[in-house]
Write a protein that holds these residues in place. Structure first.
Motif, PDB file in Angstrom:
ATOM      1  N   VAL A 111       0.876  -1.173   0.000  1.00  0.00           N
ATOM      2  CA  VAL A 111       0.000   0.000   0.000  1.00  0.00           C
ATOM      3  C   VAL A 111       0.915   1.225   0.000  1.00  0.00           C
ATOM      4  O   VAL A 111       1.386   1.663   1.056  1.00  0.00           O
ATOM      5  N   PRO A 112       1.201   1.768  -1.178  1.00  0.00           N
ATOM      6  CA  PRO A 112       2.201   2.835  -1.277  1.00  0.00           C
ATOM      7  C   PRO A 112       1.840   4.113  -0.519  1.00  0.00           C
ATOM      8  O   PRO A 112       2.724   4.795  -0.011  1.00  0.00           O
ATOM      9  N   GLU A 113       0.576   4.436  -0.408  1.00  0.00           N
ATOM     10  CA  GLU A 113       0.179   5.676   0.255  1.00  0.00           C
ATOM     11  C   GLU A 113       0.598   5.717   1.720  1.00  0.00           C
ATOM     12  O   GLU A 113       0.803   6.788   2.287  1.00  0.00           O
ATOM     13  N   ILE A 114       0.708   4.562   2.358  1.00  0.00           N
ATOM     14  CA  ILE A 114       1.146   4.519   3.759  1.00  0.00           C
ATOM     15  C   ILE A 114       2.452   3.754   3.891  1.00  0.00           C
ATOM     16  O   ILE A 114       2.896   3.480   4.996  1.00  0.00           O
ATOM     17  N   ASP A 115       3.039   3.409   2.765  1.00  0.00           N
ATOM     18  CA  ASP A 115       4.264   2.614   2.713  1.00  0.00           C
ATOM     19  C   ASP A 115       4.143   1.383   3.616  1.00  0.00           C
ATOM     20  O   ASP A 115       5.018   1.096   4.432  1.00  0.00           O
ATOM     21  N   GLY A 116       3.010   0.678   3.457  1.00  0.00           N
ATOM     22  CA  GLY A 116       2.760  -0.495   4.277  1.00  0.00           C
ATOM     23  C   GLY A 116       2.650  -1.769   3.472  1.00  0.00           C
ATOM     24  O   GLY A 116       2.390  -1.742   2.265  1.00  0.00           O
ATOM     25  N   LEU A 117       2.840  -2.877   4.162  1.00  0.00           N
ATOM     26  CA  LEU A 117       2.722  -4.199   3.547  1.00  0.00           C
ATOM     27  C   LEU A 117       1.769  -5.046   4.374  1.00  0.00           C
ATOM     28  O   LEU A 117       1.735  -4.955   5.599  1.00  0.00           O
ATOM     29  N   THR A 118       1.005  -5.865   3.679  1.00  0.00           N
ATOM     30  CA  THR A 118       0.170  -6.868   4.317  1.00  0.00           C
ATOM     31  C   THR A 118       0.177  -8.085   3.408  1.00  0.00           C
ATOM     32  O   THR A 118       0.799  -8.078   2.347  1.00  0.00           O
ATOM     33  N   GLN A 119      -0.534  -9.123   3.816  1.00  0.00           N
ATOM     34  CA  GLN A 119      -0.596 -10.335   3.004  1.00  0.00           C
ATOM     35  C   GLN A 119      -2.044 -10.718   2.748  1.00  0.00           C
ATOM     36  O   GLN A 119      -2.927 -10.396   3.541  1.00  0.00           O
ATOM     37  N   ALA A 120      -2.234 -11.426   1.653  1.00  0.00           N
ATOM     38  CA  ALA A 120      -3.542 -11.983   1.325  1.00  0.00           C
ATOM     39  C   ALA A 120      -3.309 -13.367   0.740  1.00  0.00           C
ATOM     40  O   ALA A 120      -2.363 -13.580  -0.017  1.00  0.00           O
ATOM     41  N   ARG A 121      -4.183 -14.288   1.106  1.00  0.00           N
ATOM     42  CA  ARG A 121      -4.042 -15.656   0.579  1.00  0.00           C
ATOM     43  C   ARG A 121      -4.528 -15.750  -0.860  1.00  0.00           C
ATOM     44  O   ARG A 121      -4.018 -16.532  -1.655  1.00  0.00           O
ATOM     45  N   ARG A 122      -5.552 -14.979  -1.175  1.00  0.00           N
ATOM     46  CA  ARG A 122      -6.131 -15.009  -2.520  1.00  0.00           C
ATOM     47  C   ARG A 122      -6.261 -13.579  -3.046  1.00  0.00           C
ATOM     48  O   ARG A 122      -6.392 -12.623  -2.261  1.00  0.00           O
ATOM     49  N   LEU A 123      -6.255 -13.431  -4.333  1.00  0.00           N
ATOM     50  CA  LEU A 123      -6.432 -12.112  -4.931  1.00  0.00           C
ATOM     51  C   LEU A 123      -7.759 -11.490  -4.518  1.00  0.00           C
ATOM     52  O   LEU A 123      -7.860 -10.270  -4.368  1.00  0.00           O
ATOM     53  N   ALA A 124      -8.756 -12.316  -4.299  1.00  0.00           N
ATOM     54  CA  ALA A 124     -10.064 -11.806  -3.893  1.00  0.00           C
ATOM     55  C   ALA A 124     -10.011 -11.123  -2.530  1.00  0.00           C
ATOM     56  O   ALA A 124     -10.867 -10.295  -2.207  1.00  0.00           O
ATOM     57  N   ASP A 125      -9.000 -11.426  -1.731  1.00  0.00           N
ATOM     58  CA  ASP A 125      -8.876 -10.848  -0.383  1.00  0.00           C
ATOM     59  C   ASP A 125      -8.021  -9.582  -0.343  1.00  0.00           C
ATOM     60  O   ASP A 125      -7.944  -8.923   0.695  1.00  0.00           O
ATOM     61  N   VAL A 126      -7.382  -9.233  -1.422  1.00  0.00           N
ATOM     62  CA  VAL A 126      -6.424  -8.124  -1.432  1.00  0.00           C
ATOM     63  C   VAL A 126      -7.079  -6.810  -1.018  1.00  0.00           C
ATOM     64  O   VAL A 126      -6.550  -6.081  -0.176  1.00  0.00           O
ATOM     65  N   GLU A 127      -8.207  -6.494  -1.610  1.00  0.00           N
ATOM     66  CA  GLU A 127      -8.857  -5.213  -1.311  1.00  0.00           C
ATOM     67  C   GLU A 127      -9.169  -5.083   0.177  1.00  0.00           C
ATOM     68  O   GLU A 127      -8.855  -4.061   0.809  1.00  0.00           O
ATOM     69  N   GLN A 128      -9.784  -6.100   0.755  1.00  0.00           N
ATOM     70  CA  GLN A 128     -10.148  -6.050   2.173  1.00  0.00           C
ATOM     71  C   GLN A 128      -8.916  -5.945   3.064  1.00  0.00           C
ATOM     72  O   GLN A 128      -8.905  -5.176   4.026  1.00  0.00           O
TER      73      GLN A 128
END
Length: 111
Positions: free
Chosen positions: A4-21
């Motif tokens: 998430v470039p706007e906050i220079d943060g990283l997270t993980q998602a198991r599926r592409l469908a979960d990325v937005e959330q």
């Protein structure tokens, strides 16, 4: 990984469908705002080492070009139909020449 470039943060998602959330939740936690107030725009750069964004941009450009070429071909077909009918060629014969029905020739001539 989800960046998430706007906050220079990283997270993980198991599926592409979960990325937005997952991105919305990261932003909400980081900025201390309700997750309902967070909107994101997901763009996918690469998946499994494949640069999908580049390929998708090429595909979009090619589709736009195909659409433009199709519109040009349709306009030329209609113009030819009008010229042939204007010279007294029967619509059934014009249809045979163009590879369309005589009803379609009538539509083209009326445009």
């Amino acid at each position: 990984m989800v960046h998430v470039p706007e906050i220079d943060g990283l997270t993980q998602a198991r599926r592409l469908a979960d990325v937005e959330q997952m991105a919305r939740e990261l932003i909400a936690v980081t900025r201390d705002v309700p997750v309902e107030d967070v909107a994101v725009n997901v763009s996918i750069d690469a998946v499994a080492g494949i640069k999908v964004r580049d390929v998708l941009e090429d595909v979009a450009a090619e589709r736009a070009e195909a659409k433009r070429l199709d519109a040009d071909a349709s306009a030329k077909t209609a113009a030819l139909a009008r010229k042939l009918v204007g010279k007294g060629i029967a619509q059934r014969d014009v249809g045979k020449i163009l590879g369309v029905s005589h009803q379609r020739v009538n539509q083209l001539v009326q445009q």
